[in-house]
Design a protein around this motif. Structure first.
Motif, PDB file in Angstrom:
ATOM      1  N   PHE A 232     -14.546 -31.273 -53.754  1.00  0.00           N
ATOM      2  CA  PHE A 232     -14.502 -29.925 -53.193  1.00  0.00           C
ATOM      3  C   PHE A 232     -15.519 -29.784 -52.057  1.00  0.00           C
ATOM      4  O   PHE A 232     -15.213 -29.250 -50.988  1.00  0.00           O
ATOM      5  N   CYS A 233     -16.736 -30.265 -52.291  1.00  0.00           N
ATOM      6  CA  CYS A 233     -17.775 -30.190 -51.251  1.00  0.00           C
ATOM      7  C   CYS A 233     -17.387 -31.020 -50.031  1.00  0.00           C
ATOM      8  O   CYS A 233     -17.646 -30.625 -48.889  1.00  0.00           O
ATOM      9  N   PHE A 234     -16.767 -32.171 -50.284  1.00  0.00           N
ATOM     10  CA  PHE A 234     -16.344 -33.025 -49.172  1.00  0.00           C
ATOM     11  C   PHE A 234     -15.315 -32.317 -48.303  1.00  0.00           C
ATOM     12  O   PHE A 234     -15.432 -32.303 -47.066  1.00  0.00           O
TER      13      PHE A 234
ATOM     14  N   GLN B  96     -16.991 -20.446 -48.170  1.00  0.00           N
ATOM     15  CA  GLN B  96     -17.086 -21.714 -48.880  1.00  0.00           C
ATOM     16  C   GLN B  96     -18.534 -22.115 -49.104  1.00  0.00           C
ATOM     17  O   GLN B  96     -18.880 -22.699 -50.134  1.00  0.00           O
ATOM     18  N   MET B  97     -19.400 -21.797 -48.141  1.00  0.00           N
ATOM     19  CA  MET B  97     -20.810 -22.111 -48.307  1.00  0.00           C
ATOM     20  C   MET B  97     -21.399 -21.314 -49.463  1.00  0.00           C
ATOM     21  O   MET B  97     -22.210 -21.824 -50.249  1.00  0.00           O
ATOM     22  N   ASN B  98     -20.988 -20.050 -49.600  1.00  0.00           N
ATOM     23  CA  ASN B  98     -21.470 -19.235 -50.707  1.00  0.00           C
ATOM     24  C   ASN B  98     -20.996 -19.786 -52.043  1.00  0.00           C
ATOM     25  O   ASN B  98     -21.739 -19.781 -53.032  1.00  0.00           O
TER      26      ASN B  98
ATOM     27  N   GLU C  69     -20.183 -37.184 -53.141  1.00  0.00           N
ATOM     28  CA  GLU C  69     -19.682 -36.619 -51.887  1.00  0.00           C
ATOM     29  C   GLU C  69     -19.882 -37.598 -50.739  1.00  0.00           C
ATOM     30  O   GLU C  69     -18.984 -37.775 -49.886  1.00  0.00           O
ATOM     31  N   LEU C  70     -21.033 -38.252 -50.696  1.00  0.00           N
ATOM     32  CA  LEU C  70     -21.267 -39.274 -49.676  1.00  0.00           C
ATOM     33  C   LEU C  70     -20.259 -40.402 -49.790  1.00  0.00           C
ATOM     34  O   LEU C  70     -19.854 -40.992 -48.787  1.00  0.00           O
ATOM     35  N   ASN C  71     -19.862 -40.716 -51.024  1.00  0.00           N
ATOM     36  CA  ASN C  71     -18.868 -41.757 -51.227  1.00  0.00           C
ATOM     37  C   ASN C  71     -17.542 -41.376 -50.581  1.00  0.00           C
ATOM     38  O   ASN C  71     -16.860 -42.220 -49.990  1.00  0.00           O
ATOM     39  N   PHE C  72     -17.177 -40.094 -50.670  1.00  0.00           N
ATOM     40  CA  PHE C  72     -15.947 -39.625 -50.018  1.00  0.00           C
ATOM     41  C   PHE C  72     -16.079 -39.696 -48.501  1.00  0.00           C
ATOM     42  O   PHE C  72     -15.126 -40.063 -47.802  1.00  0.00           O
ATOM     43  N   PHE C  73     -17.251 -39.337 -47.983  1.00  0.00           N
ATOM     44  CA  PHE C  73     -17.475 -39.459 -46.542  1.00  0.00           C
ATOM     45  C   PHE C  73     -17.347 -40.910 -46.097  1.00  0.00           C
ATOM     46  O   PHE C  73     -16.744 -41.211 -45.060  1.00  0.00           O
ATOM     47  N   TYR C  74     -17.933 -41.811 -46.868  1.00  0.00           N
ATOM     48  CA  TYR C  74     -17.845 -43.231 -46.529  1.00  0.00           C
ATOM     49  C   TYR C  74     -16.388 -43.691 -46.532  1.00  0.00           C
ATOM     50  O   TYR C  74     -15.960 -44.430 -45.637  1.00  0.00           O
ATOM     51  N   ASP C  75     -15.634 -43.278 -47.534  1.00  0.00           N
ATOM     52  CA  ASP C  75     -14.236 -43.693 -47.633  1.00  0.00           C
ATOM     53  C   ASP C  75     -13.443 -43.280 -46.403  1.00  0.00           C
ATOM     54  O   ASP C  75     -12.617 -44.041 -45.891  1.00  0.00           O
ATOM     55  N   VAL C  76     -13.688 -42.064 -45.919  1.00  0.00           N
ATOM     56  CA  VAL C  76     -12.937 -41.562 -44.766  1.00  0.00           C
ATOM     57  C   VAL C  76     -13.284 -42.330 -43.499  1.00  0.00           C
ATOM     58  O   VAL C  76     -12.406 -42.621 -42.673  1.00  0.00           O
TER      59      VAL C  76
ATOM     60  N   TYR D  58     -29.902 -33.791 -46.279  1.00  0.00           N
ATOM     61  CA  TYR D  58     -29.149 -33.030 -45.276  1.00  0.00           C
ATOM     62  C   TYR D  58     -27.940 -32.333 -45.914  1.00  0.00           C
ATOM     63  O   TYR D  58     -27.710 -31.133 -45.702  1.00  0.00           O
ATOM     64  N   LEU D  59     -27.179 -33.075 -46.707  1.00  0.00           N
ATOM     65  CA  LEU D  59     -26.014 -32.483 -47.366  1.00  0.00           C
ATOM     66  C   LEU D  59     -26.431 -31.461 -48.417  1.00  0.00           C
ATOM     67  O   LEU D  59     -25.793 -30.414 -48.568  1.00  0.00           O
TER      68      LEU D  59
END
Length: 661
Positions: A168-170, A186-188, A209-216, A603-604
């Protein structure tokens, strides 16, 4: 690995040309020529299959995604060469059907890789998100993911919930990678969830979430995890398995035994790689996230499924395989670099000159002075608790912006007395960021090696966390300057000046410098009057910070021991957060291919908690159209105060943005 990644296309081209040459030259008999030519034509598409690469790596670095046109050209060239080799074996090829099947599988794999590179390129990735540029203005937009109510109150989230929330966060925050604004609604939602969980669970979600970023950005996930991708994968896997079966039952009369062994090796390798890819597809975090999201709608389908139960058991923390799954999401290493260590461990001057001549000085320095510390949950708790307190203290946008740009002031004001705060504020408020970082780095070392261990467990944790963050931040500034370029403009020059002064101080010690211990050096350096005159006034001159750092350390020594390390740890967290928020998103994305960095996790985490630095002037224009009128809106402004007024006659919405510079 990089060498293998670069030469893969060259090796395949050489192999294709070699096969074509052998086909043209022929053999000693017609039977041998036909049989050998059939096998050569059968081998050619295997090169396409392996050039497609595994699902886990399409790009070695972020820049490789921008070279997708080159990979497309390679695809066309290699495919044309393979077709030529196959054409040479016609019309009497005994392996026409198996060869065509491998052709299909290999072409699909290569297309998947090229398409993944294209989708991960900056322009395409950013363009795919621009369809929702009005999301920050639409605060009543429906939530695109259902979140489990009450799950955030658990002290130890189930791994399935972690993966689902990370997904969801990704989907919500992936625009951060290309500097797009985030929806306030969404930020709230995200802030509400993270405010109710523990630090350990928060970092588990961020890691996933970082793992999803890496995958993309670096894998085929964006291509495979879609309906067409599933169809392509089923076709590719099916063609390879059918090919193996057809060759196994084929009458191999006329084929050389050695060639048969090579063919079986290629087939078994292809079957093994496809089996691994298929199992990784089923067990991936994205698959679990989609199943968890759809579970309420497809409960009857999931109920009693042996596969789903086994997969959830595999992903649970009680599974013996879970440790690998959880800890493989980032390196969990915090690299360290220390100024005093680097001066005490110097080589003789003639060796340093020799190393500089052959450009190995930096590499040897990294081996000698660089080291890594394992990430500890205590450090995560320190960071998470301070960020949550910051968010609670931010009552309005002005206060939030003030907190976001703080780099030590907020921590000092909320930790110690007013008198002590005034004595320490000049070391964070009246200096540039890189100067402040060096000041606190040297002062942390001086206090760390000249004081006995604190009495309480909490103070001991603060002491160790301060030391780890101090050396980590210096590592970022000196060894990874790209990540600090926005805030540490002259950090490298100031560091060199400080090193020179440190060398002069160490040279005044009795005996050889190699016999000086770090503890003795720190004890000698800290012996200074805490009320000594500071040298922080002349901002136009880049100078050593050693003298001022000694004054800072002396003033810290006058504070109660148990409170001293609390102050220092919170200042370091704020310095870390300031660097994380001001680092370019492209640098955060680039670090994912190198194992990830703690500063990226912070950062995230800041973004999830709503501590997104809206004061940064990235000036990303977002174009909206209203009745033929185009309005350019700054992405930073869309997250701050925006008022709307509608013209009664023409129904044109005019966005009124007021900014004070």
């Amino acid at each position: 690995m990089w060498l293998a990644y670069l030469v893969a296309n060259l090796v395949a081209t050489y192999a294709f040309l070699l096969i074509a040459k052998v086909q043209i030259n022929g053999g000693t008999s017609d039977c041998e020529v036909n049989a050998h030519g059939d096998l050569l034509a059968f081998w050619a598409p295997f090169l396409l299959l392996h050039l497609g690469g595994p699902d886990t790596i399409t790009a070695f670095a972020r820049e490789d995604n921008e070279l997708w046109p080159r990979h497309l050209l390679n695809l066309l060239f290699q495919l044309g060469t393979a077709c030529y080799v196959f054409y040479q074996s016609l019309p009497n090829n005994k392996l026409v059907v198996p060869t065509i099947l491998v052709f299909i599988g290999g072409t699909i794999k290569y297309i998947e890789r090229t398409l993944a590179l294209y989708l991960a390129s900056f322009s395409k990735f950013r363009g795919s998100l621009l369809s929702s540029v009005n999301a920050p203005l639409d605060n009543d937009a429906p939530n695109n993911e259902s979140r489990d109510a009450g799950e955030q109150n658990k002290t130890d989230l189930d791994e399935r919930v972690v993966i689902k929330e990370a997904f969801f966060c990704f989907t919500t925050f992936k625009g951060l990678l290309v500097e797009l604004p985030i929806s306030l609604r969404q930020m709230n939602k995200s802030r509400e969830f993270f405010s109710g969980i523990t630090a350990k669970d928060a970092f588990r979600v961020i890691e996933a979430e970082l793992n999803f970023f890496y995958d993309v950005l670096y894998t085929k996930a964006a291509v495979v995890h879609c309906p067409i991708g599933y169809l392509f994968r089923a076709t590719s896997v099916g063609s390879i398995f059918i090919t193996f079966a057809l060759f196994y039952v084929l009458n191999k009369h006329g084929f050389h035994e050695y060639d048969i062994r090579i063919t079986y090796t290629l087939l078994l390798g292809a079957v093994g790689l496809e089996s691994v890819a298929l199992s990784m597809l089923f067990c991936s975090d994205r698959t679990v996230a989609k199943m968890k999201t759809s579970e309420k709608h497809c409960r009857s389908l999931f109920k009693g499924s042996i596969f789903i139960k086994c997969l959830h058991k595999f992903k649970s923390e009680s599974s013996p395989f879970a440790l690998h799954v959880l800890h493989a999401r980032w390196s969990r290493s915090i690299f360290q670099y220390n100024l005093i260590d680097s001066r005490l461990k110097r080589w003789p001057k003639w060796i340093e000159k020799l190393l500089s001549l052959i450009s190995l000085g930096q590499w040897v320095d990294d081996l000698k002075s660089g080291r890594g510390e394992k990430y500890r949950d205590e450090l995560g708790e320190l960071i998470f608790d301070q960020l949550k307190r910051k968010k609670s203290a931010a009552g309005d946008w002005e206060k939030l912006m003030e907190i976001c740009v703080a780099r030590g002031e907020w921590a000092l004001a909320h930790t110690i007395t007013r008198q002590d705060c005034q004595r320490l504020l000049p070391f964070v408020r009246d200096v540039e960021y890189d100067e402040s970082l060096l000041l606190w780095h040297v002062a942390t070392d001086l206090c760390y090696y000249t004081n006995a261990d604190p009495h309480t467990e909490e103070s001991r944790k603060d002491r160790e966390n301060s030391k780890v963050l101090s050396d980590y931040m210096l590592h970022l500034m000196i060894k990874q300057p790209d990540m600090m370029s926005a805030v540490a403009e002259f950090g490298d020059i100031r560091f060199r000046c400080t090193c020179d002064e440190m060398d002069n101080v160490l040279s005044n010690f009795d005996g050889s410098k190699t016999n000086i211990t770090k503890k003795n050096a720190c004890k000698s350096l800290i012996s200074v009057d805490p009320e000594a005159q500071l040298e922080l006034k002349d901002k136009d001159t880049i100078r050593s910070v050693l003298s001022s750092a000694r004054v800072l350390a002396a003033r810290l020594q006058n504070i109660e021991k148990e409170k001293r390390w609390k102050i220092m740890s919170e200042v370091w967290v704020e310095l870390l957060g300031y660097a994380a928020a001001h680092c370019r998103p492209s640098e955060h994305a680039r670090q994912l291919s190198r194992g990830g960095e703690l500063v990226t996790l912070v950062y995230l985490l800041m973004a999830q908690l709503g501590l997104y630095d809206i004061s940064k002037k990235s000036k990303i224009p977002l174009k909206t159209k209203a009745g033929g009128l185009s309005v350019l809106i700054c992405s930073d402004c869309t997250m701050s105060k925006v008022s709307f007024s509608t013209h009664s006659s023409c129904s044109i919405s005019i966005v009124l943005i007021i900014r004070m510079f």
